[in-house]
Design a protein around this motif. Structure first.
Motif, PDB file in Angstrom:
ATOM      1  N   ASP A  74      -2.673  61.137 -15.319  1.00  0.00           N
ATOM      2  CA  ASP A  74      -1.849  62.335 -15.169  1.00  0.00           C
ATOM      3  C   ASP A  74      -0.550  61.921 -14.467  1.00  0.00           C
ATOM      4  O   ASP A  74      -0.127  60.782 -14.570  1.00  0.00           O
ATOM      5  CB  ASP A  74      -2.600  63.437 -14.414  1.00  0.00           C
ATOM      6  N   ASN A  75       0.078  62.820 -13.755  1.00  0.00           N
ATOM      7  CA  ASN A  75       1.361  62.486 -13.127  1.00  0.00           C
ATOM      8  C   ASN A  75       1.222  62.070 -11.671  1.00  0.00           C
ATOM      9  O   ASN A  75       2.197  62.068 -10.915  1.00  0.00           O
ATOM     10  CB  ASN A  75       2.300  63.704 -13.214  1.00  0.00           C
ATOM     11  N   SER A  76       0.022  61.685 -11.255  1.00  0.00           N
ATOM     12  CA  SER A  76      -0.230  61.431  -9.832  1.00  0.00           C
ATOM     13  C   SER A  76       0.579  60.276  -9.270  1.00  0.00           C
ATOM     14  O   SER A  76       1.167  60.380  -8.191  1.00  0.00           O
ATOM     15  CB  SER A  76      -1.730  61.170  -9.609  1.00  0.00           C
ATOM     16  N   LEU A  77       0.626  59.156  -9.984  1.00  0.00           N
ATOM     17  CA  LEU A  77       1.381  58.008  -9.483  1.00  0.00           C
ATOM     18  C   LEU A  77       2.875  58.323  -9.461  1.00  0.00           C
ATOM     19  O   LEU A  77       3.588  57.975  -8.509  1.00  0.00           O
ATOM     20  CB  LEU A  77       1.115  56.777 -10.343  1.00  0.00           C
TER      21      LEU A  77
ATOM     22  N   MET B  34      17.504  55.157  -6.781  1.00  0.00           N
ATOM     23  CA  MET B  34      18.451  56.247  -6.534  1.00  0.00           C
ATOM     24  C   MET B  34      18.358  56.736  -5.092  1.00  0.00           C
ATOM     25  O   MET B  34      19.359  57.144  -4.498  1.00  0.00           O
ATOM     26  CB  MET B  34      18.182  57.395  -7.498  1.00  0.00           C
ATOM     27  N   ALA B  35      17.155  56.686  -4.535  1.00  0.00           N
ATOM     28  CA  ALA B  35      17.000  57.075  -3.128  1.00  0.00           C
ATOM     29  C   ALA B  35      17.767  56.121  -2.219  1.00  0.00           C
ATOM     30  O   ALA B  35      18.339  56.536  -1.204  1.00  0.00           O
ATOM     31  CB  ALA B  35      15.522  57.097  -2.755  1.00  0.00           C
ATOM     32  N   VAL B  36      17.779  54.835  -2.595  1.00  0.00           N
ATOM     33  CA  VAL B  36      18.525  53.846  -1.812  1.00  0.00           C
ATOM     34  C   VAL B  36      20.031  54.049  -1.993  1.00  0.00           C
ATOM     35  O   VAL B  36      20.807  54.022  -1.024  1.00  0.00           O
ATOM     36  CB  VAL B  36      18.128  52.413  -2.224  1.00  0.00           C
ATOM     37  N   LYS B  37      20.457  54.263  -3.242  1.00  0.00           N
ATOM     38  CA  LYS B  37      21.885  54.439  -3.521  1.00  0.00           C
ATOM     39  C   LYS B  37      22.450  55.689  -2.866  1.00  0.00           C
ATOM     40  O   LYS B  37      23.631  55.728  -2.480  1.00  0.00           O
ATOM     41  CB  LYS B  37      22.103  54.496  -5.038  1.00  0.00           C
ATOM     42  N   ASP B  38      21.623  56.725  -2.745  1.00  0.00           N
ATOM     43  CA  ASP B  38      22.080  57.993  -2.166  1.00  0.00           C
ATOM     44  C   ASP B  38      21.946  58.038  -0.649  1.00  0.00           C
ATOM     45  O   ASP B  38      22.163  59.084  -0.038  1.00  0.00           O
ATOM     46  CB  ASP B  38      21.279  59.163  -2.766  1.00  0.00           C
ATOM     47  N   PHE B  39      21.582  56.922  -0.055  1.00  0.00           N
ATOM     48  CA  PHE B  39      21.396  56.912   1.398  1.00  0.00           C
ATOM     49  C   PHE B  39      22.696  57.260   2.129  1.00  0.00           C
ATOM     50  O   PHE B  39      23.767  56.708   1.851  1.00  0.00           O
ATOM     51  CB  PHE B  39      20.913  55.532   1.853  1.00  0.00           C
ATOM     52  N   ASN B  40      22.575  58.189   3.074  1.00  0.00           N
ATOM     53  CA  ASN B  40      23.708  58.615   3.898  1.00  0.00           C
ATOM     54  C   ASN B  40      23.394  58.258   5.347  1.00  0.00           C
ATOM     55  O   ASN B  40      22.475  58.821   5.938  1.00  0.00           O
ATOM     56  CB  ASN B  40      23.921  60.125   3.760  1.00  0.00           C
ATOM     57  N   PRO B  41      24.125  57.326   5.939  1.00  0.00           N
ATOM     58  CA  PRO B  41      23.804  56.893   7.313  1.00  0.00           C
ATOM     59  C   PRO B  41      23.901  58.008   8.345  1.00  0.00           C
ATOM     60  O   PRO B  41      23.294  57.912   9.403  1.00  0.00           O
ATOM     61  CB  PRO B  41      24.843  55.793   7.581  1.00  0.00           C
ATOM     62  N   GLU B  42      24.630  59.066   8.030  1.00  0.00           N
ATOM     63  CA  GLU B  42      24.779  60.161   8.987  1.00  0.00           C
ATOM     64  C   GLU B  42      23.566  61.082   9.004  1.00  0.00           C
ATOM     65  O   GLU B  42      23.227  61.664  10.035  1.00  0.00           O
ATOM     66  CB  GLU B  42      26.039  60.973   8.662  1.00  0.00           C
TER      67      GLU B  42
ATOM     68  N   ARG C  21       7.709  51.006 -15.621  1.00  0.00           N
ATOM     69  CA  ARG C  21       8.874  50.909 -16.500  1.00  0.00           C
ATOM     70  C   ARG C  21       9.004  52.140 -17.395  1.00  0.00           C
ATOM     71  O   ARG C  21      10.087  52.730 -17.523  1.00  0.00           O
ATOM     72  CB  ARG C  21       8.779  49.651 -17.373  1.00  0.00           C
ATOM     73  N   LYS C  22       7.912  52.533 -17.991  1.00  0.00           N
ATOM     74  CA  LYS C  22       7.927  53.637 -18.950  1.00  0.00           C
ATOM     75  C   LYS C  22       8.402  54.937 -18.314  1.00  0.00           C
ATOM     76  O   LYS C  22       9.145  55.709 -18.928  1.00  0.00           O
ATOM     77  CB  LYS C  22       6.523  53.816 -19.551  1.00  0.00           C
ATOM     78  N   HIS C  23       7.966  55.195 -17.086  1.00  0.00           N
ATOM     79  CA  HIS C  23       8.320  56.453 -16.408  1.00  0.00           C
ATOM     80  C   HIS C  23       9.538  56.319 -15.488  1.00  0.00           C
ATOM     81  O   HIS C  23       9.817  57.221 -14.694  1.00  0.00           O
ATOM     82  CB  HIS C  23       7.115  56.965 -15.626  1.00  0.00           C
ATOM     83  N   GLN C  24      10.223  55.179 -15.597  1.00  0.00           N
ATOM     84  CA  GLN C  24      11.464  54.944 -14.859  1.00  0.00           C
ATOM     85  C   GLN C  24      11.293  55.160 -13.348  1.00  0.00           C
ATOM     86  O   GLN C  24      12.151  55.742 -12.679  1.00  0.00           O
ATOM     87  CB  GLN C  24      12.580  55.852 -15.394  1.00  0.00           C
ATOM     88  N   LEU C  25      10.190  54.680 -12.821  1.00  0.00           N
ATOM     89  CA  LEU C  25       9.908  54.867 -11.400  1.00  0.00           C
ATOM     90  C   LEU C  25      10.739  53.934 -10.520  1.00  0.00           C
ATOM     91  O   LEU C  25      10.953  54.219  -9.344  1.00  0.00           O
ATOM     92  CB  LEU C  25       8.409  54.667 -11.141  1.00  0.00           C
ATOM     93  N   ILE C  26      11.220  52.823 -11.117  1.00  0.00           N
ATOM     94  CA  ILE C  26      12.169  51.967 -10.403  1.00  0.00           C
ATOM     95  C   ILE C  26      13.431  52.772 -10.083  1.00  0.00           C
ATOM     96  O   ILE C  26      13.983  52.707  -8.975  1.00  0.00           O
ATOM     97  CB  ILE C  26      12.524  50.733 -11.252  1.00  0.00           C
TER      98      ILE C  26
END
Length: 360
Positions: free
Chosen positions: A246-249, A313-321, A303-308
């Motif tokens: 299912d979508n658990s992972l 994106m969480a790293v790229k959107d990091f805001n130090p403030e 790979r299939k579910h683009q989990l990378i």
């Protein structure tokens, strides 16, 4: 859920022999008479030994009732009593694995307990108006007493916790679907804290509704047990594979990513409690254990579910403030674990996937 069909399918899968038909089985009372005749006099001299002995008889009797009954209602009642007795027995035995092997087929018992857990949680979801888990219902289930004076939910939680703590192969628990169930329970706790872990976009105007009707001590006990079970199961090589039906992972990846992109900013604004931060850190630990212990077969699913991309994106959107640098560094560690995972036998190369996503 039809226990007869479910157990037959599981026995066929693991290659265990089928149980004797009910017509040729000894009645539950047989075990009481037979074992009583074989009891030594010393069993009755020591009150503790006597209590333990009687509990073992109760377990065998109720398990046999569960096994041979043709009524689903009677099976459920017998199973609830069996698990109640099991929880009391464990407290008197130092070796859980040895205790179970003395009383019942270990693989079957683990599967049945896990499946009973999943079924009862599914009932909570179905009975909800929103068809989703509600935190009050979850905590209530793990706390309430039945008419027979048995704490069904609490016993199930304890029983699973005992099983994962013992030297027992956890494959049967994974086969029962309990790991997927636990991830969705964890998600419901995050939702109750005002963080929708199943969505990546949360508007700043949304004011979360923090649950007030749940006793905080009991809530912490339940969360602690659930996290303990999840981390124990996550250490199994097949744990990640048990989550891909299912979508658990995928949901777990999103929980971790949202902790960086959404949670810390809302925490600093006083919208979500510190407890939510802690839950996301635990979710990250569970994901880390899954990736470290996987044999590489989950790389294709990632790979299939683009989990990378979810993590990156969480790293790229990091805001130090508004973000937390330590949490984001741990996400980078998870990305590296994904790369290492892809180089194991059966893995799918993910290094190029990370480079490709990073270009956008």
């Amino acid at each position: 859920m039809k226990w007869v069909t479910l157990l037959k399918d599981f026995r066929d899968k693991v290659g265990l022999s089928s149980p004797r038909p009910a017509s040729s089985s000894a009645s539950p009372s047989y075990f009481l008479v037979e074992d009583s005749n074989n009891a030594t006099s010393s069993s009755y001299d020591d009150p503790l030994s006597r209590e333990k002995y009687e509990l073992e008889l109760d377990f065998k009797r109720s398990w046999e009732e569960f096994r041979i009954s043709n009524s689903e209602k009677e099976k459920e009642k017998a199973l609830n009593f069996t698990i109640d007795v099991f929880c009391r027995l464990v407290k008197q035995h130092a070796n859980v694995a040895q205790l179970i092997s003395m009383l019942v087929e270990t693989h079957i018992f683990c599967f049945v307990v896990g499946r009973a857990f999943v079924t009862d949680i599914e009932k909570l979801k179905v009975s909800s108006q929103t068809r989703s888990l509600e935190i009050e219902s979850v905590i209530g289930f793990f706390s309430e007493l039945t008419e027979d004076g048995v704490q069904v939910g609490s016993n199930l939680l304890q029983a699973v916790s005992f099983l994962v703590s013992g030297a027992i192969d956890k494959q049967s628990l994974l086969d029962s679907g309990i790991f997927c169930c636990l991830i969705h329970i964890l998600d419901s706790f995050l939702v109750s804290d005002g963080v929708n872990a199943s969505q990546n976009i949360v508007t700043a105007e949304e004011k979360p509704e923090v649950t007030e009707n749940v006793a905080p001590d009991r809530r912490l006990e339940v969360v602690g047990s659930i996290l303990h079970i999840m981390k124990a199961l996550a250490s199994h090589p097949a744990a990640a594979q048990s989550l891909i039906d299912d979508n658990s992972l995928e949901l777990l990846f999103q929980m971790v990513a949202n902790g960086s992109s959404v949670l810390f900013s809302r925490y600093k604004d006083g919208i979500v409690p510190l407890h939510a931060i802690q839950l996301h850190r635990h979710a990250m630990q569970v994901l880390g254990l899954l990736l470290v212990n996987d044999n590489g077969s989950t790389a294709e699913y990632i790979r299939k579910h683009q989990l990378i991309k979810v993590l990156l994106m969480a790293v790229k959107d990091f805001n130090p403030e508004s973000g937390d640098s330590a949490y984001t560094v741990h996400i980078v560690d998870l990305l590296l674990e994904c790369v290492e995972l892809s180089y194991r036998p059966g893995g799918y190369a993910l290094k190029k996937r990370i480079a490709k996503v990073a270009l956008f």
